[in-house]
Design a protein around this motif. Structure first.
Motif, PDB file in Angstrom:
ATOM      1  N   ALA A 179      38.687  20.441  13.416  1.00 15.68           N
ATOM      2  CA  ALA A 179      39.049  20.386  14.828  1.00 15.68           C
ATOM      3  C   ALA A 179      40.523  20.068  14.960  1.00 15.68           C
ATOM      4  O   ALA A 179      41.121  19.448  14.087  1.00 15.68           O
ATOM      5  N   LYS A 180      41.094  20.541  16.070  1.00 14.00           N
ATOM      6  CA  LYS A 180      42.509  20.269  16.316  1.00 14.00           C
ATOM      7  C   LYS A 180      42.685  19.856  17.757  1.00 14.00           C
ATOM      8  O   LYS A 180      41.862  20.184  18.607  1.00 14.00           O
ATOM      9  N   ASP A 181      43.791  19.209  18.022  1.00 14.85           N
ATOM     10  CA  ASP A 181      44.112  18.913  19.411  1.00 14.85           C
ATOM     11  C   ASP A 181      44.381  20.222  20.128  1.00 14.85           C
ATOM     12  O   ASP A 181      45.082  21.087  19.615  1.00 14.85           O
ATOM     13  N   GLY A 238      36.490  12.461  29.766  1.00 19.77           N
ATOM     14  CA  GLY A 238      37.585  11.635  29.271  1.00 19.77           C
ATOM     15  C   GLY A 238      37.151  10.763  28.111  1.00 19.77           C
ATOM     16  O   GLY A 238      37.871  10.619  27.123  1.00 19.77           O
ATOM     17  N   LEU A 239      35.939  10.208  28.220  1.00 24.75           N
ATOM     18  CA  LEU A 239      35.446   9.353  27.138  1.00 24.75           C
ATOM     19  C   LEU A 239      35.289  10.151  25.853  1.00 24.75           C
ATOM     20  O   LEU A 239      35.636   9.682  24.769  1.00 24.75           O
ATOM     21  N   LEU A 240      34.782  11.378  25.986  1.00 28.70           N
ATOM     22  CA  LEU A 240      34.630  12.225  24.799  1.00 28.70           C
ATOM     23  C   LEU A 240      35.982  12.419  24.106  1.00 28.70           C
ATOM     24  O   LEU A 240      36.102  12.271  22.894  1.00 28.70           O
ATOM     25  N   GLY A 247      31.583   9.990  16.633  1.00 28.45           N
ATOM     26  CA  GLY A 247      32.160  10.949  15.702  1.00 28.45           C
ATOM     27  C   GLY A 247      31.128  11.454  14.710  1.00 28.45           C
ATOM     28  O   GLY A 247      31.004  12.653  14.485  1.00 28.45           O
ATOM     29  N   SER A 248      30.339  10.535  14.174  1.00 28.93           N
ATOM     30  CA  SER A 248      29.346  10.938  13.182  1.00 28.93           C
ATOM     31  C   SER A 248      28.333  11.896  13.776  1.00 28.93           C
ATOM     32  O   SER A 248      27.831  12.786  13.107  1.00 28.93           O
ATOM     33  N   VAL A 249      28.028  11.704  15.083  1.00 31.33           N
ATOM     34  CA  VAL A 249      27.067  12.599  15.725  1.00 31.33           C
ATOM     35  C   VAL A 249      27.704  13.961  15.976  1.00 31.33           C
ATOM     36  O   VAL A 249      27.085  15.002  15.765  1.00 31.33           O
ATOM     37  N   LEU A 250      28.957  13.943  16.422  1.00 31.49           N
ATOM     38  CA  LEU A 250      29.580  15.199  16.858  1.00 31.49           C
ATOM     39  C   LEU A 250      30.095  16.053  15.702  1.00 31.49           C
ATOM     40  O   LEU A 250      30.130  17.277  15.811  1.00 31.49           O
ATOM     41  N   VAL A 251      30.497  15.391  14.618  1.00 26.26           N
ATOM     42  CA  VAL A 251      31.137  16.150  13.539  1.00 26.26           C
ATOM     43  C   VAL A 251      30.267  17.268  12.963  1.00 26.26           C
ATOM     44  O   VAL A 251      30.756  18.378  12.759  1.00 26.26           O
ATOM     45  N   PRO A 252      28.964  17.034  12.727  1.00 24.06           N
ATOM     46  CA  PRO A 252      28.152  18.154  12.240  1.00 24.06           C
ATOM     47  C   PRO A 252      28.197  19.356  13.179  1.00 24.06           C
ATOM     48  O   PRO A 252      28.285  20.497  12.725  1.00 24.06           O
ATOM     49  N   PHE A 310      37.478  11.055  20.534  1.00 25.62           N
ATOM     50  CA  PHE A 310      37.912  12.029  19.534  1.00 25.62           C
ATOM     51  C   PHE A 310      39.294  11.687  18.999  1.00 25.62           C
ATOM     52  O   PHE A 310      39.551  11.771  17.809  1.00 25.62           O
ATOM     53  N   TYR A 311      40.212  11.292  19.881  1.00 21.31           N
ATOM     54  CA  TYR A 311      41.571  11.004  19.428  1.00 21.31           C
ATOM     55  C   TYR A 311      41.733   9.529  19.130  1.00 21.31           C
ATOM     56  O   TYR A 311      40.997   8.695  19.640  1.00 21.31           O
ATOM     57  N   SER A 312      42.751   9.231  18.349  1.00 20.57           N
ATOM     58  CA  SER A 312      42.869   7.834  17.936  1.00 20.57           C
ATOM     59  C   SER A 312      43.929   7.060  18.717  1.00 20.57           C
ATOM     60  O   SER A 312      44.343   6.019  18.298  1.00 20.57           O
ATOM     61  N   GLY A 313      44.367   7.580  19.852  1.00 18.53           N
ATOM     62  CA  GLY A 313      45.349   6.849  20.653  1.00 18.53           C
ATOM     63  C   GLY A 313      44.708   5.684  21.383  1.00 18.53           C
ATOM     64  O   GLY A 313      43.616   5.255  21.047  1.00 18.53           O
ATOM     65  N   PRO A 314      45.402   5.141  22.392  1.00 14.10           N
ATOM     66  CA  PRO A 314      44.812   4.054  23.169  1.00 14.10           C
ATOM     67  C   PRO A 314      43.538   4.518  23.877  1.00 14.10           C
ATOM     68  O   PRO A 314      43.519   5.583  24.487  1.00 14.10           O
ATOM     69  N   PHE A 315      42.505   3.725  23.771  1.00 15.30           N
ATOM     70  CA  PHE A 315      41.218   4.116  24.329  1.00 15.30           C
ATOM     71  C   PHE A 315      41.242   4.002  25.849  1.00 15.30           C
ATOM     72  O   PHE A 315      41.615   2.962  26.390  1.00 15.30           O
ATOM     73  N   GLY A 316      40.820   5.059  26.551  1.00 10.79           N
ATOM     74  CA  GLY A 316      40.813   5.035  27.996  1.00 10.79           C
ATOM     75  C   GLY A 316      41.927   5.874  28.604  1.00 10.79           C
ATOM     76  O   GLY A 316      41.934   6.118  29.809  1.00 10.79           O
TER      77      GLY A 316
END
Lengths: 181, 443
Positions: free
Chosen positions: B122-124, A78-80, B39-44, A84-90
């Motif tokens: 990457a995409k959702d 979930g944290l990953l 993000g900086s770590v994962l993006v590569p 990754f997304y910019s919505g509400p964290f958590g």
């Protein structure tokens, strides 16, 4: 993590190394699944839906190893996604923790070669997950076209996930066996 | 025992997650540092995995039969003939167009926005959201709210930026709303993404006023009153425009110009709409600020030419809303003063120092003028980044115009005033004529 440490103390040294290996394998699987889920599958134009690999892994681990590992794996997954997304964290962490935890209760009903129950669990989990997203991200914005969403978003995702569960559940299963040897 | 323990952990974790959600909702951007690091770590890795995946996909595509390829070749060569003919025609047209554009100074066309190309990495994975990530970030000059285009149409907007990545929300996302207008009629409307229309490849157009003339097939572009989108970017074409159920407004659908199914590369427009807003809003303040600055300059350089710059600075604060837009920032127009006074290098220097001091004093002013100072900083950084091509074109067209008016002006008012004053007037007139031109062309 405190719980994990106390477990370590009770086991012998040999078991500890096994456990560490297991954790390493699962951590790796987490990152690989995340990368595949976000960077490979969605970019293939011929796939209309993509399976939620992290969700499948979370409930598989919860199902095989119990509440605590399921919960921790869910939190990590979930944290990953939250990062990754910019919505509400958590937002994703919460649902993954819940799913990991709930599936842990079924670990009593876990038999080695029995695949039907995981499949059923997959459908239920996917459903919970999508209802959660719908309620918090769509229902509150007054989007009520539930039949459409069911047919075009939830159904493809569930079907696809079912197929992938067959493979991924086997992976978790064999990984557990290999580590225990 | 173990069960109870995990129950407590579960409760603690859930509460923690909920607290994180609430905190991040209340305080925007609090987790950005963590997001950036991860993000900086994962993006590569994402880029790597992504290119491997694409390699495989491309390989699969390459294994086609010779027959298919030959057929395609035939078709394509036919198409080339057609396109060559079309191209010839278009080159002629574009020559004419550029001349006309010079004439009307339609520099704000989106063709002239500076762009950065980026790859989608990457995409959702779910169909719920239409969000994707690109491989360019703050180190490449990407900022939040920059517009994203592909295939000549609007794709989305940057919502989140890390060091080497940025997240883009497509306009087909259910939460997306774009303020738009018809190109022909310039009637405003709202283009909203809708998940239920996504599979038909459509978006929804709402809030069209009942008496407007937006029709089927009209080009819909981003409106100039939009807060986040630069004006004039093609979004798509209107279809099925009808009165809504209450018969108060008109509704319709939009077929986007860009292809969202096969997004691999996108263009990010470097300009941000809010930049020009900042300039506008600080308009009143900047007059006083600028005048005081020019006063300071006046003391040091007692040359009559400086008056020109001063007049210009004064004019600037009054620049009408329609005139200010991304491509021609008010400071940029100061350059014309230099062009008008061909020999007077002093003005240019004065302008330079004026600029620098504005930025400085803006910073010094503190909280009240922090907006202004950021605007100034952004502007200057923008100008640094500019390739110069844009500005060159602008200045040359302005130069010619200015010279013409200057020539006319000097013959008329030679006797009555000093050279510097007439120059100032020229500047004023130049500005006025510009206004008129733009008012004539609402697009």
């Amino acid at each position: 993590m405190i719980g994990m440490k106390s477990i370590f103390k009770k086991k012998t040294i040999k078991k500890t190394t096994k456990r560490r290996l297991g954790i390493l394998v699962y951590a790796l699987s987490l990152v690989v699944a995340f990368l595949i889920q976000t960077s490979v599958i969605p970019l293939l134009p011929f796939l209309s839906a993509s399976p939620n690999l992290l969700l499948i892994l979370t409930f598989s681990i919860g199902f095989i190893h119990g509440n605590l590992p399921g919960m921790i794996y869910g939190l990590a997954a979930g944290l990953l996604l939250d990062l990754f997304y910019s919505g509400p964290f958590g937002f994703y962490s919460l649902i993954f923790v819940v799913i990991g935890y709930l599936n842990g209760f079924f670990s009593n009903a876990y038999y080695e070669e029995y695949i039907t129950l995981p499949m059923v669990m997959c459908v239920i989990n996917e459903f919970i997950y999508h209802v959660y997203i719908y309620i918090f991200r769509f229902f509150f914005r007054e989007k009520y076209d539930i039949p459409y969403y069911l047919q075009h978003v939830v159904l493809p995702a569930v079907v696809f996930s079912l197929m992938v569960t067959l493979i991924l559940y086997r992976f978790v299963f064999t990984a557990t066996e290999k580590i225990d040897e | 025992m173990d069960n109870k323990k995990s129950k407590y952990i579960f409760i603690v974790l859930s509460v923690l997650c909920m607290m994180m959600i609430i905190i991040s909702l209340v305080k925007d951007g609090i987790v950005d540092p963590i997001r950036n690091t991860i993000g900086s770590v994962l993006v590569p890795f994402q880029t790597g995995v992504n290119s491997v995946g694409f390699g495989i996909y491309e390989n699969l595509k390459e294994h086609r039969t010779l027959q298919e390829v030959e057929e395609e070749n035939k078709k394509l060569s036919e198409k080339i003939d057609l396109l060559t003919e079309q191209n010839n025609r278009l080159t002629l047209d574009s020559g004419e167009l550029s001349r006309l554009r010079e004439l009307y100074e339609l520099d704000q066309e989106y063709m002239q926005y500076e762009k950065v190309a980026a790859r989608v990495i990457a995409k959702d994975s779910e169909n719920w959201f239409q969000v994707f990530r690109i491989d360019k970030g703050s180190q490449d000059g990407i900022r939040v709210d920059q517009n994203v285009m592909a295939n000549g149409g609007l794709i989305g907007i940057v919502t989140d930026v890390g060091l080497n990545y940025a997240t883009v929300r497509s306009i087909i996302d259910d939460e997306s709303r774009v303020s738009a207008m018809g190109l022909q009629s310039s009637d405003t409307c709202i283009v909203a993404g809708d998940l239920t229309l996504y599979e038909q490849g459509r978006l929804r157009i709402t809030d069209i006023k009942k008496d407007t003339s937006i029709q089927e097939g009209d080009r819909i572009v981003t409106s100039n009153i939009s807060a986040k989108f630069l004006p004039g970017i093609l979004i798509g074409y209107a279809v099925d425009v009808k009165e809504d159920d209450k018969r108060l407004m008109k509704d319709g659908y939009l077929i986007p110009a860009a292809d969202f199914n096969d997004l691999t590369e996108v263009l990010v427009l470097k300009q941000v709409k809010s930049d020009s807003f900042l300039d506008e809003n600080s308009g009143d303040g900047s007059v006083a600020l600028r005048n005081s600055n020019t006063d300071a300059v006046l003391n040091s350089v007692s040359d009559s030419n400086v008056k020109v710059a001063e007049t210009w600075a004064g004019m600037e604060g009054l620049t009408p809303l329609s005139e200010i837009d991304g491509t021609q920032d008010p400071n940029g127009s100061l350059i014309t003063a230099k062009d008008i006074v061909d020999t007077g290098d002093n003005v240019y220097n004065a302008k330079k120092s004026d600029d620098g001091e504005t930025a400085q004093s803006g910073r010094e002013e503190g909280s009240g003028d922090s907006e202004r100072s950021t605007a100034a900083k952004k502007e200057s950084s923008n100008r640094e980044r500019d390739t110069g091509e844009e500005e060159d074109r602008e200045t040359t067209t302005r130069e010619t115009q200015a010279r013409e008016t200057a020539a006319r002006e000097t013959t008329q008012t030679e006797a009555e005033s000093t050279a510097a004053e007439s120059r100032a007037e020229t500047a004023a007139q130049d500005n006025n004529s510009e206004e008129e031109l733009i008012e004539e062309n609402p697009n």
